[in-house]
Write an enzyme that holds these catalytic residues in place. Structure first.
Site, mmCIF file in Angstrom:
data_model
loop_
_atom_site.group_PDB
_atom_site.id
_atom_site.type_symbol
_atom_site.label_atom_id
_atom_site.label_comp_id
_atom_site.label_asym_id
_atom_site.label_seq_id
_atom_site.Cartn_x
_atom_site.Cartn_y
_atom_site.Cartn_z
ATOM 1 N N GLY A 18 -14.809 -81.814 22.782
ATOM 2 C CA GLY A 18 -15.642 -82.041 21.597
ATOM 3 C C GLY A 18 -15.443 -83.389 20.932
ATOM 4 N N GLY A 33 -16.485 -86.216 21.987
ATOM 5 C CA GLY A 33 -17.694 -87.042 22.101
ATOM 6 C C GLY A 33 -17.850 -87.795 23.416
ATOM 7 N N LYS A 34 -17.039 -87.454 24.424
ATOM 8 C CA LYS A 34 -17.077 -88.191 25.697
ATOM 9 C C LYS A 34 -18.431 -88.067 26.385
ATOM 10 C CE LYS A 34 -13.559 -85.855 27.356
ATOM 11 N NZ LYS A 34 -13.354 -84.930 26.185
ATOM 12 N N THR A 35 -18.893 -86.812 26.540
ATOM 13 C CA THR A 35 -20.175 -86.588 27.221
ATOM 14 C C THR A 35 -21.311 -87.238 26.430
ATOM 15 O OG1 THR A 35 -19.420 -84.568 28.266
ATOM 16 C CG2 THR A 35 -21.801 -84.783 27.964
ATOM 17 N N GLU A 37 -16.534 -85.847 34.044
ATOM 18 C CA GLU A 37 -15.578 -84.896 34.641
ATOM 19 C C GLU A 37 -15.856 -84.641 36.116
ATOM 20 O OE1 GLU A 37 -14.150 -81.805 32.296
ATOM 21 O OE2 GLU A 37 -14.894 -82.644 30.430
#
Ligand SMILES: Nc1ncnc2c1ncn2[C@@H]1O[C@H](COP(=O)(O)OP(=O)(O)OP(=O)(O)O)[C@@H](O)[C@H]1O
Ligand SMILES: [Mg+2]
Length: 228
Positions: free
Chosen positions: A37, A39-41, A157
């Site tokens: 959560g 904020g990577k994606t 990922e």
């Protein structure tokens, strides 16, 4: 140079990115780490031109990049390669994007041969991609995207569905992309896997960046939310 300046993004309630700022060199291999959560994606999808920025600017080679520019320059690799495969054979999958671009069939064939060799997929060229191992499927997705000539590869990922052999296949493909001077961002909860290739680590926390630096420096910081 790829620069993100003060990027804000919201899915509705609250902000998933809160003033994210970063500049990386072209040809760099950046690991994106941080808690679930953080904020990577969201960041990868913004770079891919798949989500609209609420405010802020992305500048590539000194010019402001629009969503359309980003979609041309960047490619986004899903963690599940089988969701991104469209061909019913490996060769067909490699040809698909090129056919959409309207290339002549001889050109398409040349490109296919190059990609098969470069990503070591020749042995499975006639295979149904949906029976490939996860690692080979991931390589096929990367090879098909490579043929569309993006400069920036965004992988979300990419090891989450791979066994050890699959990870080796993926690393082989990434090594190839790095040698070709492509800029790479990999979001991961397993950064160790990529330490041999990465040039920098970006640590995200609650929609912002709180570390950007080399692997050594990153390890010294001992972030509790990242396993190394
Ligand atoms: N489609 C969505 N709709 C609403 N909120 C979302 C959506 N996708 C993500 N978020 C929220 O945005 C924030 C950032 O999420 P994001 O998926 O970018 O994190 P992440 O770092 O990729 O996490 P993970 O490690 O679990 O993949 C989180 O608060 C998340 O709940
Ligand atoms: Mg994510």
């Amino acid at each position: 140079m790829i620069e993100l300046r003060n990027i804000h993004f919201s899915y509705g309630d609250g902000f998933a990115l809160k003033g994210f700022t970063l500049a990386v060199e072209k040809g760099s291999f950046n690991l994106l780490v941080g808690a679930n959560g953080s904020g990577k994606t969201t960041l990868l999808k913004i770079l891919a031109g798949l989500l609209p920025i609420r405010s802020g600017t992305i500048i590539i080679d000194g010019r402001i990049a629009t969503d359309a520019d980003l979609r041309e320059l960047c490619c986004y690799v899903l963690h599940n390669p089988f969701e991104q495969i469209v061909g019913s054979t490996v060769e067909e999958d490699l040809a698909f994007g090129l056919e959409n671009l309207g290339l002549r069939s001889e050109e398409i064939q040349e490109n296919i041969e190059t990609a098969l060799k470069m990503f070591q997929l020749s042995e499975v060229r006639h295979a149904n991609p949906f029976v490939l191992s996860g690692g080979l499927a991931q390589k096929l997705v990367i090879a098909s995207l490579y043929l569309l000539k993006p400069e920036i590869f965004l992988l979300d990922e990419p090891t989450s569905m791979l066994d050890d052999t699959g990870v080796e296949e993926l690393l082989q493909a990434l090594r190839e992309l790095k040698q070709l001077g492509k800029t790479i961002f990999v979001s991961t909860h397993e950064p160790k896997i990529f330490f041999g290739l990465a040039t920098s680590v970006i640590h995200m926390s609650d929609g912002t960046i709180d570390f950007y630096g080399g692997i050594h420096e990153f390890l010294e910081r001992r972030f509790e939310d990242v396993e190394c």
